[in-house]
Scaffold this motif. Structure first.
Motif, PDB file in Angstrom:
ATOM      1  N   VAL A 230       0.859  -1.190   0.000  1.00 54.40           N
ATOM      2  CA  VAL A 230       0.000   0.000   0.000  1.00 54.40           C
ATOM      3  C   VAL A 230       0.893   1.236   0.000  1.00 54.40           C
ATOM      4  CG1 VAL A 230      -1.705   1.302   1.320  1.00 54.40           C
ATOM      5  CG2 VAL A 230      -1.876  -1.200   1.176  1.00 54.40           C
ATOM      6  N   GLY A 231       0.556   2.193  -0.856  1.00 55.90           N
ATOM      7  CA  GLY A 231       1.407   3.362  -1.053  1.00 55.90           C
ATOM      8  C   GLY A 231       2.124   3.301  -2.383  1.00 55.90           C
ATOM      9  N   TYR A 232       2.237   2.083  -2.931  1.00 54.31           N
ATOM     10  CA  TYR A 232       2.840   1.888  -4.249  1.00 54.31           C
ATOM     11  C   TYR A 232       1.837   1.206  -5.182  1.00 54.31           C
ATOM     12  CZ  TYR A 232       7.333   3.030  -2.125  1.00 54.31           C
ATOM     13  OH  TYR A 232       8.354   3.674  -1.471  1.00 54.31           O
ATOM     14  N   ALA A 233       1.436  -0.033  -4.849  1.00 56.86           N
ATOM     15  CA  ALA A 233       0.510  -0.774  -5.701  1.00 56.86           C
ATOM     16  C   ALA A 233      -0.912  -0.254  -5.590  1.00 56.86           C
ATOM     17  CB  ALA A 233       0.544  -2.262  -5.336  1.00 56.86           C
ATOM     18  N   ILE A 234      -1.234   0.318  -4.442  1.00 56.62           N
ATOM     19  CA  ILE A 234      -2.570   0.876  -4.241  1.00 56.62           C
ATOM     20  C   ILE A 234      -2.432   2.095  -3.328  1.00 56.62           C
ATOM     21  CG2 ILE A 234      -2.970  -0.688  -2.285  1.00 56.62           C
ATOM     22  CD1 ILE A 234      -5.936  -0.690  -3.046  1.00 56.62           C
ATOM     23  N   HIS A 235      -3.131   3.164  -3.669  1.00 52.02           N
ATOM     24  CA  HIS A 235      -3.005   4.406  -2.893  1.00 52.02           C
ATOM     25  C   HIS A 235      -3.963   4.374  -1.704  1.00 52.02           C
ATOM     26  CE1 HIS A 235      -2.794   8.669  -1.896  1.00 52.02           C
ATOM     27  NE2 HIS A 235      -1.739   8.761  -2.710  1.00 52.02           N
ATOM     28  N   PRO A 236      -3.533   4.880  -0.542  1.00 58.02           N
ATOM     29  CA  PRO A 236      -4.419   4.930   0.623  1.00 58.02           C
ATOM     30  C   PRO A 236      -5.764   5.598   0.337  1.00 58.02           C
ATOM     31  CG  PRO A 236      -2.183   5.434   1.289  1.00 58.02           C
ATOM     32  CD  PRO A 236      -2.168   5.334  -0.208  1.00 58.02           C
ATOM     33  N   LYS A 237      -5.790   6.610  -0.524  1.00 53.48           N
ATOM     34  CA  LYS A 237      -7.060   7.275  -0.845  1.00 53.48           C
ATOM     35  C   LYS A 237      -8.053   6.295  -1.452  1.00 53.48           C
ATOM     36  CE  LYS A 237      -5.182  11.949  -1.528  1.00 53.48           C
ATOM     37  NZ  LYS A 237      -4.972  13.051  -2.505  1.00 53.48           N
ATOM     38  N   GLU A 238      -7.539   5.349  -2.228  1.00 56.13           N
ATOM     39  CA  GLU A 238      -8.410   4.351  -2.838  1.00 56.13           C
ATOM     40  C   GLU A 238      -9.020   3.451  -1.766  1.00 56.13           C
ATOM     41  OE1 GLU A 238      -8.232   0.723  -6.126  1.00 56.13           O
ATOM     42  OE2 GLU A 238      -6.605   2.197  -6.011  1.00 56.13           O
ATOM     43  N   LEU A 239      -8.227   3.107  -0.759  1.00 53.86           N
ATOM     44  CA  LEU A 239      -8.754   2.301   0.344  1.00 53.86           C
ATOM     45  C   LEU A 239      -9.847   3.061   1.089  1.00 53.86           C
ATOM     46  CD1 LEU A 239      -5.524   0.723   1.912  1.00 53.86           C
ATOM     47  CD2 LEU A 239      -7.081  -0.265   0.219  1.00 53.86           C
ATOM     48  N   LEU A 240      -9.628   4.346   1.295  1.00 56.34           N
ATOM     49  CA  LEU A 240     -10.615   5.159   2.002  1.00 56.34           C
ATOM     50  C   LEU A 240     -11.934   5.254   1.234  1.00 56.34           C
ATOM     51  CD1 LEU A 240      -8.293   8.037   3.270  1.00 56.34           C
ATOM     52  CD2 LEU A 240      -9.309   6.215   4.627  1.00 56.34           C
ATOM     53  N   GLU A 241     -11.844   5.172  -0.076  1.00 56.26           N
ATOM     54  CA  GLU A 241     -13.047   5.231  -0.896  1.00 56.26           C
ATOM     55  C   GLU A 241     -13.785   3.890  -0.930  1.00 56.26           C
ATOM     56  OE1 GLU A 241     -11.562   6.451  -4.650  1.00 56.26           O
ATOM     57  OE2 GLU A 241     -11.204   8.538  -4.044  1.00 56.26           O
ATOM     58  N   ARG A 242     -13.036   2.808  -0.893  1.00 55.11           N
ATOM     59  CA  ARG A 242     -13.620   1.476  -1.089  1.00 55.11           C
ATOM     60  C   ARG A 242     -14.097   0.822   0.202  1.00 55.11           C
ATOM     61  NH1 ARG A 242      -9.099  -1.707  -4.265  1.00 55.11           N
ATOM     62  NH2 ARG A 242     -10.406  -3.442  -3.536  1.00 55.11           N
ATOM     63  N   TYR A 243     -13.546   1.248   1.343  1.00 57.70           N
ATOM     64  CA  TYR A 243     -13.842   0.547   2.594  1.00 57.70           C
ATOM     65  C   TYR A 243     -14.499   1.479   3.612  1.00 57.70           C
ATOM     66  CZ  TYR A 243     -10.901  -3.196   0.773  1.00 57.70           C
ATOM     67  OH  TYR A 243     -10.381  -4.196   0.002  1.00 57.70           O
ATOM     68  N   ASP A 244     -15.237   0.859   4.526  1.00 60.87           N
ATOM     69  CA  ASP A 244     -15.905   1.624   5.573  1.00 60.87           C
ATOM     70  C   ASP A 244     -14.943   2.027   6.683  1.00 60.87           C
ATOM     71  OD1 ASP A 244     -18.728   1.373   4.579  1.00 60.87           O
ATOM     72  OD2 ASP A 244     -18.251  -0.754   4.801  1.00 60.87           O
ATOM     73  N   ALA A 245     -13.856   1.310   6.814  1.00 60.82           N
ATOM     74  CA  ALA A 245     -12.808   1.660   7.771  1.00 60.82           C
ATOM     75  C   ALA A 245     -11.502   1.035   7.302  1.00 60.82           C
ATOM     76  CB  ALA A 245     -13.154   1.176   9.180  1.00 60.82           C
ATOM     77  N   VAL A 246     -10.400   1.637   7.724  1.00 58.14           N
ATOM     78  CA  VAL A 246      -9.059   1.149   7.377  1.00 58.14           C
ATOM     79  C   VAL A 246      -8.252   1.048   8.661  1.00 58.14           C
ATOM     80  CG1 VAL A 246      -6.926   1.635   6.115  1.00 58.14           C
ATOM     81  CG2 VAL A 246      -9.141   2.192   5.072  1.00 58.14           C
ATOM     82  N   PHE A 247      -7.581  -0.086   8.846  1.00 59.89           N
ATOM     83  CA  PHE A 247      -6.662  -0.247   9.977  1.00 59.89           C
ATOM     84  C   PHE A 247      -5.240  -0.282   9.446  1.00 59.89           C
ATOM     85  CE2 PHE A 247      -3.941  -2.856  12.670  1.00 59.89           C
ATOM     86  CZ  PHE A 247      -4.055  -2.187  13.887  1.00 59.89           C
ATOM     87  N   VAL A 248      -4.368   0.552  10.039  1.00 58.25           N
ATOM     88  CA  VAL A 248      -2.963   0.605   9.635  1.00 58.25           C
ATOM     89  C   VAL A 248      -2.123  -0.074  10.716  1.00 58.25           C
ATOM     90  CG1 VAL A 248      -1.031   2.087   8.999  1.00 58.25           C
ATOM     91  CG2 VAL A 248      -3.372   2.779   8.424  1.00 58.25           C
ATOM     92  N   GLY A 249      -1.536  -1.199  10.350  1.00 62.95           N
ATOM     93  CA  GLY A 249      -0.681  -1.935  11.286  1.00 62.95           C
ATOM     94  C   GLY A 249       0.604  -2.361  10.613  1.00 62.95           C
ATOM     95  N   VAL A 250       1.306  -1.391  10.055  1.00 64.72           N
ATOM     96  CA  VAL A 250       2.480  -1.688   9.233  1.00 64.72           C
ATOM     97  C   VAL A 250       3.770  -1.788  10.030  1.00 64.72           C
ATOM     98  CG1 VAL A 250       1.506  -0.722   7.126  1.00 64.72           C
ATOM     99  CG2 VAL A 250       2.755   0.777   8.701  1.00 64.72           C
ATOM    100  N   GLY A 251       3.692  -1.643  11.354  1.00 67.89           N
ATOM    101  CA  GLY A 251       4.904  -1.760  12.159  1.00 67.89           C
ATOM    102  C   GLY A 251       5.823  -0.567  11.983  1.00 67.89           C
ATOM    103  N   ALA A 252       7.012  -0.731  12.523  1.00 71.10           N
ATOM    104  CA  ALA A 252       8.037   0.311  12.397  1.00 71.10           C
ATOM    105  C   ALA A 252       9.299  -0.355  11.875  1.00 71.10           C
ATOM    106  CB  ALA A 252       8.294   0.980  13.753  1.00 71.10           C
TER     107      ALA A 252
END
Length: 476
Positions: A230-252
């Motif tokens: 996410v951020g390359y293959a798919i943009h976060p804005k697209e996730l925000l449009e397609r889903y009712d909620a988004v959870f970000v758990g990408v670690g550090a």
């Protein structure tokens, strides 16, 4: 009266285990687990539970071991913890549940981690998960819903995207999947599990166990997609449009470097890269897996945490003589005591109060040595620990063809910058409320991307809270 002597967990002998990546701990047999479980005092006020980030009914699952009802014991465990076989192996129980055990007052605490692992492994062997199916006790979320059937039914129309398949992401997906919410998990790498597969070596956490837990997600209807950064293959804005909620758990997972002279030399690794090549890309199985890695004959590992121990013990198994340098004393090392003990047993050398100041290379740009300086402890710094101060004119050189820096990680700021109006703190970590909700109402986050580098169980605890937050967001 409960016995006072803690039952030791069988392990491979150091002379045998350092030759390969076979799991070091052999785990309890039923007989040993039963003996250890009988030590539990079954406290009326179980302080061990308050020490667990996900609030497992520890006396409850241990009581069922004593009774010989391992299926019931597993049901109790699984109702609180989606990853018991993993947590039983890698969580720092000594500073969490075991650290709060009242038996510390008269001896050694109950070996909660080993008992958790035993029950989870036995459950897998007997196929308990297949029998249980989707039946789970998720009291915390149902309490939020106040057992209202219409609200539970309405959740099934919701869709949630989970970015990252580490401990936090897997936990969110499982909690929401139990409620019938449509969950899609996006993983940038070619295997699911996040740090569980790229950061923790096989000898501490066999990857088949991680795969087993991921498969259980699919029984809940969760869909998982790998090789999608996410951020390359798919943009976060697209996730925000397609889903009712988004959870970000990408670690550090962005490594930090000391930035000392010579860092560009061939042979200087971050621990993240080294461990990813060894674990995820299976360099330890060469030539079956043709993963390029310069294993080295003389390896210096910089750092004192669990990642440093993992890197050092992996390098040892690849045939190197390994020295760990740490700028404070052993007392201040953040690594688990068991990992330090195992490293010493396996022949790894430690140089405390020592810090690298320069990497030395040959004419072809290859690392040949690490120049270090002796340190002494001064006044406490912002972390509360005494600050290491260089000792003048104490420089010396360690011969080395590989240096691995394990000094911490930070957030992926490139990804986070693509979420519109997402607020982060000065360190680049996401700011959330107690339920993981961010400055964007439909975006939630948890785990290391919020707290900075922490533990598997803390990330899972954050995942559980975020799942509750998402349900509240959908129903209030």
């Amino acid at each position: 009266m409960a016995v006072k002597d803690r039952i030791p967990v069988p392990e491979l002998e150091p002379s045998e285990r350092k030759k390969n990546f076979t799991e070091v701990s052999l785990g309890y047999t039923f007989e040993l687990a039963h003996q250890e479980a009988q030590r539990c005092l079954q406290c009326k006020v179980p302080t061990c539970v308050s020490g667990c980030p996900v609030g497992i009914d520890i006396p409850g699952f241990i009581r069922e071991i004593v009774r010989g009802n391992l299926k019931k014991s597993y049901e109790i465990l699984k109702s609180y913890n989606y990853l018991p076989a993993i947590c039983g192996r890698v969580c720092p129980q000594e500073i969490q549940c075991e650290g709060a055990c009242v038996l510390n007052k008269i001896g050694k605490p109950i070996n909660i981690g080993a008992l958790e692992r035993f029950v989870a492994d036995f459950a897998n062997q007997e196929g308990f998960d297949d029998e249980l199916g989707k039946v789970r006790d998720f009291k915390s979320i149902l309490d939020i819903l106040k057992n209202t059937p219409t609200k539970v039914s309405a959740l099934k129309s919701k869709k949630v995207a989970v970015v990252g398949s580490g401990p936090a992401g897997l936990t969110v997906a499982s909690e929401l999947g139990k409620l019938g919410i449509k969950v899609h998990v996006y993983e940038a790498l070619h295997e699911f599990g996040g740090v569980l597969v790229y950061g923790i070596p096989e000898f501490r956490l066999p990857k088949e166990i991680v795969k087993r837990e991921v498969i259980q997600l699919e029984t809940l209807g969760v869909e998982l997609f790998k090789n999608i950064p996410v951020g390359y293959a798919i943009h976060p804005k697209e996730l925000l449009e397609r889903y009712d909620a988004v959870f970000v758990g990408v670690g550090a997972g962005t490594p930090k470097f000391m930035g000392i002279p010579g860092s560009e030399l061939n042979g200087v690794y971050s621990a993240n890269e080294f461990l990813t090549r060894v674990n995820l890309m299976k360099a330890y199985k060469f030539p079956e897996y043709d993963t390029p890695i310069k294993a080295g004959k003389r390896v210096v590992v910089v750092g004192g945490g669990n990642t440093a121990m993992d890197a050092a013990r992996s390098a040892l198994r690849l045939g190197a003589q390994v020295t760990v340098v740490y700028r404070r004393t052993e007392t201040e090392m953040p690594a688990r005591r068991a990992e330090i003990h195992h490293a010493k047993e396996e022949g790894i050398k430690f140089l405390f109060l020592t810090n690298p100041v320069k990497y030395i290379g040959d004419e072809s740009g290859k690392l040949i040595g690490v120049e270090c300086i002796k340190m002494e402890l001064g006044e406490p710094d912002d972390s509360g620990r005494r600050k290491p101060v260089p000792v003048p004119n104490s420089n010396f050189v360690i011969e080395a063809d590989i240096a691995i820096e394990a000094i911490g990680t930070e957030s992926n700021r490139f990804l986070l910058s693509q979420f519109p109006d997402l607020k982060t703190n000065k360190y680049g970590y996401i700011i959330t409320n107690e339920f993981g909700q961010t400055s964007i109402p439909k975006v939630f986050a948890g785990g290391d991307i919020v707290t900075g580098s922490a533990t598997v169980i803390l990330a899972m605890g954050a995942g559980k809270k975020a799942a509750e937050g998402i349900v509240k967001f959908f129903t209030e």
